[in-house]
Design a protein around this motif. Structure first.
Motif, PDB file in Angstrom:
ATOM      1  N   SER A   1       0.771  -1.356  -0.052  1.00 48.90           N
ATOM      2  CA  SER A   1       0.160  -0.010  -0.097  1.00 48.90           C
ATOM      3  C   SER A   1       1.021   1.343  -0.091  1.00 48.90           C
ATOM      4  O   SER A   1       0.829   2.249  -0.800  1.00 48.90           O
ATOM      5  N   ASN A   2       2.000   1.315   0.798  1.00 48.14           N
ATOM      6  CA  ASN A   2       3.021   2.444   0.644  1.00 48.14           C
ATOM      7  C   ASN A   2       3.435   2.744  -0.445  1.00 48.14           C
ATOM      8  O   ASN A   2       3.619   3.788  -0.968  1.00 48.14           O
ATOM      9  N   LEU A   3       3.723   1.552  -1.210  1.00 48.25           N
ATOM     10  CA  LEU A   3       4.617   1.649  -2.317  1.00 48.25           C
ATOM     11  C   LEU A   3       3.536   2.261  -3.556  1.00 48.25           C
ATOM     12  O   LEU A   3       3.791   2.877  -4.442  1.00 48.25           O
ATOM     13  N   LEU A   4       2.357   1.506  -3.477  1.00 50.59           N
ATOM     14  CA  LEU A   4       1.330   2.074  -4.619  1.00 50.59           C
ATOM     15  C   LEU A   4       1.108   3.675  -4.187  1.00 50.59           C
ATOM     16  O   LEU A   4       1.115   4.276  -5.027  1.00 50.59           O
ATOM     17  N   GLU A   5       1.262   3.908  -3.069  1.00 57.63           N
ATOM     18  CA  GLU A   5       0.787   5.654  -2.901  1.00 57.63           C
ATOM     19  C   GLU A   5       2.107   6.494  -3.230  1.00 57.63           C
ATOM     20  O   GLU A   5       2.072   7.373  -3.843  1.00 57.63           O
ATOM     21  N   SER A   6       3.092   5.819  -3.018  1.00 52.30           N
ATOM     22  CA  SER A   6       4.335   6.508  -3.376  1.00 52.30           C
ATOM     23  C   SER A   6       4.806   6.514  -4.774  1.00 52.30           C
ATOM     24  O   SER A   6       5.464   7.409  -5.517  1.00 52.30           O
ATOM     25  N   SER A   7       4.540   5.333  -5.364  1.00 48.14           N
ATOM     26  CA  SER A   7       5.272   4.898  -6.820  1.00 48.14           C
ATOM     27  C   SER A   7       4.313   4.533  -7.854  1.00 48.14           C
ATOM     28  O   SER A   7       4.455   4.488  -8.860  1.00 48.14           O
ATOM     29  N   GLY A   8       2.975   4.403  -7.491  1.00 48.49           N
ATOM     30  CA  GLY A   8       2.019   3.939  -8.412  1.00 48.49           C
ATOM     31  C   GLY A   8       2.002   2.477  -8.740  1.00 48.49           C
ATOM     32  O   GLY A   8       3.050   1.848  -8.188  1.00 48.49           O
ATOM     33  N   TYR A   9       1.367   1.881  -9.639  1.00 49.37           N
ATOM     34  CA  TYR A   9       1.161   0.531  -9.957  1.00 49.37           C
ATOM     35  C   TYR A   9       2.790   0.220 -10.429  1.00 49.37           C
ATOM     36  O   TYR A   9       3.012  -1.048 -10.250  1.00 49.37           O
TER      37      TYR A   9
ATOM     38  N   PHE B   1      -5.796   3.995  -6.111  1.00 47.87           N
ATOM     39  CA  PHE B   1      -5.684   2.945  -7.336  1.00 47.87           C
ATOM     40  C   PHE B   1      -6.005   3.741  -8.731  1.00 47.87           C
ATOM     41  O   PHE B   1      -5.422   3.200  -9.746  1.00 47.87           O
ATOM     42  N   GLY B   2      -6.583   4.772  -8.735  1.00 47.72           N
ATOM     43  CA  GLY B   2      -6.583   5.513  -9.878  1.00 47.72           C
ATOM     44  C   GLY B   2      -7.040   4.687 -11.100  1.00 47.72           C
ATOM     45  O   GLY B   2      -8.004   3.909 -11.135  1.00 47.72           O
ATOM     46  N   ARG B   3      -6.392   5.094 -12.276  1.00 48.21           N
ATOM     47  CA  ARG B   3      -6.609   4.564 -13.545  1.00 48.21           C
ATOM     48  C   ARG B   3      -6.246   2.896 -13.311  1.00 48.21           C
ATOM     49  O   ARG B   3      -7.006   2.038 -14.260  1.00 48.21           O
ATOM     50  N   SER B   4      -5.647   2.275 -12.595  1.00 52.02           N
ATOM     51  CA  SER B   4      -5.441   0.971 -12.335  1.00 52.02           C
ATOM     52  C   SER B   4      -6.462   0.212 -12.011  1.00 52.02           C
ATOM     53  O   SER B   4      -6.922  -0.868 -12.163  1.00 52.02           O
ATOM     54  N   ALA B   5      -7.610   1.138 -11.295  1.00 50.95           N
ATOM     55  CA  ALA B   5      -8.919   0.480 -10.947  1.00 50.95           C
ATOM     56  C   ALA B   5      -9.468   0.010 -12.138  1.00 50.95           C
ATOM     57  O   ALA B   5     -10.448  -0.899 -12.346  1.00 50.95           O
ATOM     58  N   GLN B   6      -9.497   0.848 -13.145  1.00 50.04           N
ATOM     59  CA  GLN B   6     -10.381   0.450 -14.466  1.00 50.04           C
ATOM     60  C   GLN B   6      -9.731  -0.898 -15.219  1.00 50.04           C
ATOM     61  O   GLN B   6     -10.309  -1.572 -15.792  1.00 50.04           O
ATOM     62  N   GLN B   7      -8.227  -1.113 -14.965  1.00 49.76           N
ATOM     63  CA  GLN B   7      -7.801  -2.218 -15.419  1.00 49.76           C
ATOM     64  C   GLN B   7      -8.181  -3.299 -14.820  1.00 49.76           C
ATOM     65  O   GLN B   7      -8.417  -4.351 -15.344  1.00 49.76           O
ATOM     66  N   TRP B   8      -8.164  -3.167 -13.424  1.00 45.80           N
ATOM     67  CA  TRP B   8      -8.825  -4.370 -12.560  1.00 45.80           C
ATOM     68  C   TRP B   8     -10.327  -4.669 -12.922  1.00 45.80           C
ATOM     69  O   TRP B   8     -10.626  -5.741 -12.847  1.00 45.80           O
ATOM     70  N   GLU B   9     -11.173  -3.661 -13.151  1.00 44.90           N
ATOM     71  CA  GLU B   9     -12.448  -3.854 -13.562  1.00 44.90           C
ATOM     72  C   GLU B   9     -12.496  -4.499 -14.896  1.00 44.90           C
ATOM     73  O   GLU B   9     -13.456  -5.563 -14.906  1.00 44.90           O
ATOM     74  N   ALA B  10     -11.574  -4.161 -15.902  1.00 42.80           N
ATOM     75  CA  ALA B  10     -11.531  -4.747 -17.186  1.00 42.80           C
ATOM     76  C   ALA B  10     -11.296  -6.423 -16.848  1.00 42.80           C
ATOM     77  O   ALA B  10     -11.800  -7.209 -17.659  1.00 42.80           O
ATOM     78  N   LYS B  11     -10.518  -6.738 -16.257  1.00 37.10           N
ATOM     79  CA  LYS B  11      -9.627  -7.851 -15.890  1.00 37.10           C
ATOM     80  C   LYS B  11     -10.712  -8.658 -15.221  1.00 37.10           C
ATOM     81  O   LYS B  11     -10.624 -10.020 -15.324  1.00 37.10           O
ATOM     82  N   VAL B  12     -11.198  -8.177 -14.044  1.00 34.86           N
ATOM     83  CA  VAL B  12     -11.816  -8.960 -13.141  1.00 34.86           C
ATOM     84  C   VAL B  12     -13.703  -8.772 -13.450  1.00 34.86           C
ATOM     85  O   VAL B  12     -14.167 -10.025 -13.318  1.00 34.86           O
TER      86      VAL B  12
END
Length: 205
Positions: free
Chosen positions: A24-32, A104-115
């Motif tokens: 979670s810390n990595l995602l916040e500081s460096s993104g996906y 999660f930003g735009r990565s959430a859209q990737q999650w939605e498409a995949k899952v």
């Protein structure tokens, strides 16, 4: 548990929490892009092999983080005061939706498409999809109970809670990106306008 306290040997659940906290810390500081298994291992103070004992790869870590955030939102939705009114209920939920989108930003859209669209269906994907669907069901139930407490009913359509969720994501995106502030509209005014507009859109006339 204090995050500075070393995790006891053999405490698998605590170790998993350590890994997810580091992720979670990595995602916040460096993104996906920064969410690599090596970086997660370093942040959790374990070997990369240990991380792989819990997760198959960075995508599974991402899915677990998404599911945890959705679980928190679901808990909030289930416990919100039903006398706040529909717009008031949405305003209570919005801060957590904003944080979900900020992380999660735009990565959430990737999650939605995949899952959600029936793509990848491993155990973590299936679990995160189940949590999302439970969140949507809880949101619909909360909205209907809140409207009923005010002597009103909501439109009877299966798309209604999904539209509300997507609308909240849209508001969250504006809050994160600061679009309304560029037009000199305060965040408070945007939230008030948007939640009241959503309420008008779902109340059965």
């Amino acid at each position: 548990m204090d995050p500075t306290t070393p995790t006891a040997w053999g405490d698998a659940e605590a170790r998993r929490r350590d890994i997810l906290r580091a992720a979670s810390n990595l995602l916040e500081s460096s993104g996906y892009a920064g969410l690599t298994m090596r970086a997660v291992a370093e942040g959790a103070g374990v070997s990369a092999g240990t991380v792989y004992q819990y997760f198959d790869g960075k995508e599974d870590v991402f899915l677990a983080l998404m599911a945890a955030r959705l679980e928190n939102i679901c808990t909030t939705v289930d416990t919100i005061d039903r006398t706040l009114g529909v717009a008031g209920l949405l305003r209570e939920i919005l801060p957590q939706v904003r944080e979900l989108w900020r992380l999660f930003g735009r990565s959430a859209q990737q999650w939605e498409a995949k899952v959600l669209a029936g793509g990848r269906q491993g155990r973590p994907a299936t679990m995160s999809a189940a949590v999302f669907r439970r969140t949507i069901r809880s949101l619909e139930r909360a909205l209907r109970e809140t409207a009923a407490a005010d002597g009103r009913t909501l439109v009877d359509h299966p798309a209604m809670p999904h539209w509300v969720w997507d609308s909240l994501i849209g508001v969250a995106d504006d809050l994160v990106q600061g679009g309304s502030r560029q037009a000199r509209v305060s965040a408070e005014r945007l939230v008030t306008f948007a939640t009241e507009a959503i309420e008008r859109g779902i109340v059965d006339s």
